[in-house]
Write a protein that holds these residues in place. Structure first.
Motif, short mmCIF file in Angstrom:
data_model
loop_
_atom_site.label_atom_id
_atom_site.label_comp_id
_atom_site.label_asym_id
_atom_site.label_seq_id
_atom_site.Cartn_x
_atom_site.Cartn_y
_atom_site.Cartn_z
N TYR A 104 0.86 -1.31 -0.09
CA TYR A 104 0.01 0.12 0.02
C TYR A 104 0.83 1.26 -0.07
CZ TYR A 104 -3.30 3.77 1.64
OH TYR A 104 -3.69 4.75 1.66
N THR A 110 5.20 6.72 2.41
CA THR A 110 4.28 5.85 2.96
C THR A 110 4.17 4.54 2.31
OG1 THR A 110 3.05 7.76 3.86
CG2 THR A 110 1.86 5.63 3.82
N MET A 112 3.39 0.59 3.09
CA MET A 112 2.86 -0.39 3.87
C MET A 112 2.76 -1.80 3.33
SD MET A 112 2.51 1.41 6.73
CE MET A 112 1.31 0.54 8.02
N PHE A 139 -1.68 -4.60 8.67
CA PHE A 139 -0.30 -3.84 7.77
C PHE A 139 0.61 -3.49 8.79
CE2 PHE A 139 -3.95 -3.96 4.98
CZ PHE A 139 -3.37 -3.75 3.64
N LYS A 140 1.91 -3.37 7.86
CA LYS A 140 2.96 -2.81 8.83
C LYS A 140 3.74 -2.31 7.72
CE LYS A 140 3.62 -6.09 12.63
NZ LYS A 140 4.59 -6.81 13.67
N PRO A 141 4.63 -1.23 8.30
CA PRO A 141 5.58 -0.53 7.22
C PRO A 141 6.47 -1.44 6.70
CG PRO A 141 5.43 0.56 9.49
CD PRO A 141 4.82 -0.63 9.71
#
Length: 219
Positions: A104, A110, A112, A139-141
């Motif tokens: 994402y 940004t 993710m 979701f995670k970075p």
């Protein structure tokens, strides 16, 4: 609908003021979209609201269709339910499920990745793929380490996310992508965000479209 509906932004940042500005007479949403805090404010406004439990599966989607239709007093919903099943029959079998990593993106700042039990993971599975990320949920970075460890065969994105990075070339510049099978073979695909993750009446269509993309990129 996209041409006439007002975009209120991401569901996690929608304010009661932006909703009330539209002067709604009824508000429908899922428990994944409307936070308890926002729901309380909606109730205080006096506007009729209905929040539905959403399960990210074909059966869950068909139940959601029925639940919404009944609230609206519409009994002609079976055609939409049947469409889900009909569309899913068009998904072709993939002998070796490709590892798919969903990113994402809202610009390079940004990024993710989708873990387990996310709507995108469920759509990937329906399409004949497997999620490259198995270590965490939600979701995670994105990190170079996660990219390299997951080593996806294909990187999947929303159309808008791919555009925010400047296209495929922008994705290939993300640190770690060049060390994955997807990066080495430039297997970057994208779909409409609402279609891919919405799990609405078009979930069968989403799975079929993704299935076709995965098959095309397996060559």
């Amino acid at each position: 609908v996209k041409n006439t509906a007002k975009d209120l932004g991401h569901v996690r940042t929608i304010s009661i003021e932006s909703i009330m500005a539209l002067q709604p007479t009824i508000i429908l949403g899922t428990d994944k979209d409307i936070s308890p805090e926002l729901l309380e404010k909606i109730k205080q406004s006096g506007v009729q609201a209905h929040v539905f439990a959403q399960e990210f599966s074909p059966e869950g989607t068909k139940k959601l269709i029925a639940d919404v239709a009944k609230v609206l007093g519409n009994e002609s919903y079976k055609g939409l339910q049947d469409k889900v099943d009909t569309d899913l029959t068009k998904v072709q079998k993939i002998e070796k499920a490709p590892k798919v990593l969903f990113i994402y993106a809202r610009g390079a700042g940004t990024l993710m990745v989708a873990g387990k039990n996310t709507p995108v993971e469920k759509t990937i599975a329906l399409a004949g793929g497997q999620n490259a990320i198995t270590e965490f949920e939600d979701f995670k970075p994105l990190t170079p380490e996660a990219l390299i460890k997951g080593n996806p065969d294909v990187i999947l994105m929303f159309d808008s996310g791919l555009q925010s990075l400047g296209g495929v070339d922008g994705v290939l510049k993300i640190q770690g992508v060049d060390k994955t099978n997807a990066g080495k073979n430039k297997k970057i695909i994208a779909m409409d965000g609402g279609l891919l993750s919405g799990f609405g009446p078009r979930i069968g269509e989403a799975a079929t479209q993704l299935n076709s993309l995965l098959i095309a990129n397996a060559k």
